[in-house]
Design an enzyme around this catalytic site. Structure first.
Site, PDB file in Angstrom:
ATOM      1  N   LYS A 194      -3.330  -1.286  14.467  1.00  0.00           N
ATOM      2  CA  LYS A 194      -2.472  -0.283  15.112  1.00  0.00           C
ATOM      3  C   LYS A 194      -2.827  -0.152  16.599  1.00  0.00           C
ATOM      4  CE  LYS A 194      -3.019   2.449  11.567  1.00  0.00           C
ATOM      5  NZ  LYS A 194      -2.958   1.765  10.278  1.00  0.00           N
ATOM      6  N   GLU A 219       0.835  -1.214   0.000  1.00  0.00           N
ATOM      7  CA  GLU A 219       0.000   0.000   0.000  1.00  0.00           C
ATOM      8  C   GLU A 219       0.871   1.267   0.000  1.00  0.00           C
ATOM      9  OE1 GLU A 219      -1.098   1.990   3.241  1.00  0.00           O
ATOM     10  OE2 GLU A 219      -0.903   0.401   4.736  1.00  0.00           O
TER      11      GLU A 219
HETATM   12  N1  PSU Z   1       0.178   0.656   8.686  1.00  0.00           N
HETATM   13  C1  PSU Z   1       1.215   1.449   9.064  1.00  0.00           C
HETATM   14  N2  PSU Z   1       1.103   2.796   8.824  1.00  0.00           N
HETATM   15  C2  PSU Z   1      -0.003   3.347   8.238  1.00  0.00           C
HETATM   16  C3  PSU Z   1      -1.087   2.504   7.841  1.00  0.00           C
HETATM   17  C4  PSU Z   1      -0.935   1.153   8.089  1.00  0.00           C
HETATM   18  O1  PSU Z   1       2.212   0.966   9.612  1.00  0.00           O
HETATM   19  O2  PSU Z   1      -0.050   4.573   8.055  1.00  0.00           O
HETATM   20  C5  PSU Z   1      -2.296   3.122   7.154  1.00  0.00           C
HETATM   21  C6  PSU Z   1      -3.026   2.104   6.259  1.00  0.00           C
HETATM   22  O3  PSU Z   1      -3.110   2.663   4.959  1.00  0.00           O
HETATM   23  C7  PSU Z   1      -4.409   1.986   6.882  1.00  0.00           C
HETATM   24  C8  PSU Z   1      -4.573   3.376   7.425  1.00  0.00           C
HETATM   25  O4  PSU Z   1      -5.395   1.608   5.958  1.00  0.00           O
HETATM   26  O5  PSU Z   1      -3.305   3.612   8.037  1.00  0.00           O
HETATM   27  C9  PSU Z   1      -5.740   3.457   8.404  1.00  0.00           C
HETATM   28  O6  PSU Z   1      -6.287   4.743   8.363  1.00  0.00           O
HETATM   29  P1  PSU Z   1      -7.708   5.041   9.023  1.00  0.00           P
HETATM   30  O7  PSU Z   1      -7.515   4.750  10.486  1.00  0.00           O
HETATM   31  O8  PSU Z   1      -7.972   6.498   8.739  1.00  0.00           O
HETATM   32  O9  PSU Z   1      -8.673   4.134   8.369  1.00  0.00           O
END
Ligand code: PSU
Ligand code: MN
Length: 305
Positions: A159, A25
Site C-alpha cells: 500500500k 482475503e
Molecule cells: N489490500 C487492500 N485493502 C486492504 C488490505 C489489503 O486493497 O484493506 C488489508 C490486508 O488485509 C492487509 C492489511 O493484510 O490491509 C494490512 O493491515 P496492517 O497494515 O494493519 O497489517
C-alpha cells in the site's frame, strides 16, 4: 479436519481434483472498503475468478469457524456486521475460541490458505513498514507471514501509505521472492509505478507457475512468492492528488492518535473520503485485476501438476 475449520465443498472438490483455486482475503472487504461497495466487490471478484475457470475461496471466520470459501450469506455477514474483528495470524485462535466473526488479513489468509492446500492468493496491496516506523515500530505482520508461508500472493505491491523502500528492504532480509508480472517496476498500489525497479519479472502466468515449481522442487519454500501486478497507467490515481491526500492523511493520523491495526483502515478511508471516491474506484480495479491474474496463475499451476 478439525471442527474449527470448514472448507466449502466446491473448494475441497477442486483441491482434490487438482483444479485451480484462488484464495481471497476478507479484511479488505470488512475494513478496507466501505459498505455497500464492499459486498458488491466481494461478489464481483469471486465472479471474475470463476469466469477465468478457477474456484474462489474467500477466507474468513464465521461464528468461530475458520471458513475457506465463504458462501454468499457469510460474505454478506462479513461485509455488513459492525462487530467483525480484523484478525492477524495471532488473533485467529482467540476468535475461534470465543466464537467471533472475523476478517482475515493477508498474513492470516495466506497461512490458512496454505494449510488448506491452496497455493495462489489475491489481495489488493500488501501491508509493510509504515512511514514513521522509526518512531512507531509499526510494521505489518504480513511481512513475517510472507517469510514463512508457501503461497503466491498477487498484489499491486504494498500500500502506498507505507514506506515502500523500507518494505522492499525488509522483504529482501526476510527472503521473500518478489517477481513482477508484465512489469519492470515495483507497483505503487494506487499508482502504477512506485519508482523502485524490480530485480525479476515474467511476462505471464506460466512464468510465475514455473517459478513456483522451481521453488518447490528445490525446497526453497516455505516463503511466499510476491507477484507484483501493477494497474495499467490509464487506471492509476492521479499522482498529484495521491501526494496531497497522503500528506493530509498522515497529518490526521498523527493528530488522531490512531495506532495498531486501526492505522491502515484509517488511512484508506481518509483516501476514499478525500478523493471523493476516486481512490475507492482505483482500489476496486486493483483487487479485480489481481483476482483475474491470480486465477490465470492458478490455472497455469494446475496445468503443470
Ligand atoms: N489490500 C487492500 N485493502 C486492504 C488490505 C489489503 O486493497 O484493506 C488489508 C490486508 O488485509 C492487509 C492489511 O493484510 O490491509 C494490512 O493491515 P496492517 O497494515 O494493519 O497489517
Ligand atoms: Mn500495523
Amino acid at each position: 479436519m478439525s471442527v474449527a475449520l470448514r472448507v466449502r465443498p466446491e473448494v475441497a472438490a477442486a483441491l482434490d481434483e487438482g483444479r485451480p483455486v484462488v484464495a481471497l482475503e476478507s479484511t479488505l472487504i470488512a475494513h478496507g472498503l466501505p459498505h455497500p461497495d464492499n459486498l458488491r466487490v466481494a461478489r464481483e471478484v469471486e465472479a471474475i475468478v470463476a469466469d477465468e475457470g478457477a474456484v474462489a475461496a474467500t477466507i474468513g471466520v464465521v461464528a468461530g469457524v475458520v471458513t475457506v470459501g465463504l458462501d454468499d450469506a457469510a460474505l454478506e455477514r462479513i461485509a455488513t456486521r459492525a462487530d467483525v474483528v480484523k484478525l492477524g495470524v495471532r488473533d485467529v485462535a482467540v476468535a475461534v475460541a470465543q466464537r467471533r466473526d472475523g476478517a482475515t488479513t493477508v498474513a492470516s489468509t495466506a497461512r490458512i490458505a496454505a494449510h488448506a492446500g491452496i497455493r495462489v492468493f489475491a489481495t489488493g496491496g500488501l501491508g509493510g513498514v509504515h512511514r514513521e516506523a522509526r518512531e512507531t515500530w509499526d510494521e505489518s505482520a504480513d511481512l513475517v507471514a510472507l517469510a514463512t508461508t508457501p503461497v503466491a500472493v498477487v498484489c499491486a505491491g504494498v500500500k502506498s501509505i507505507l514506506d515502500v523502500h523500507a518494505t522492499l528492504e525488509r522483504l529482501e532480509s526476510l527472503g521473500v521472492c518478489v517477481v513482477g508480472i508484465g512489469a519492470r517496476s515495483f507497483p505503487g498500489f494506487y499508482l502504477t509505478d512506485s519508482g523502485h525497479p524490480l530485480d525479476w519479472s515474467v511476462d505471464d502466468a506460466e512464468g510465475i507457475a514455473a517459478v513456483m515449481a522451481a521453488r518447490g522442487d528445490l525446497g526453497l519454500d516455505p516463503g511466499a512468492l510476491v507477484v507484483a501486478n501493477p494497474l495499467p497507467l490509464d487506471q492509476q490515481l492521479d499522482p498529484d492528488l495521491h501526494q496531497r491526500v497522503l500528506d493530509s492523511g498522515l497529518a490526521r493520523l498523527r493528530d488522531a492518535s490512531v495506532i495498531g491495526k486501526d492505522v491502515t483502515p484509517f488511512l484508506l478511508s481518509h483516501f476514499h473520503d478525500a478523493t471523493s471516491g476516486a481512490s475507492l474506484r482505483v482500489n476496486i480495479e486493483i483487487i479485480k485485476h489481481n483476482a483475474r491474474v491470480a486465477a490465470r496463475i492458478a490455472a497455469a499451476w494446475a496445468a503443470r501438476r
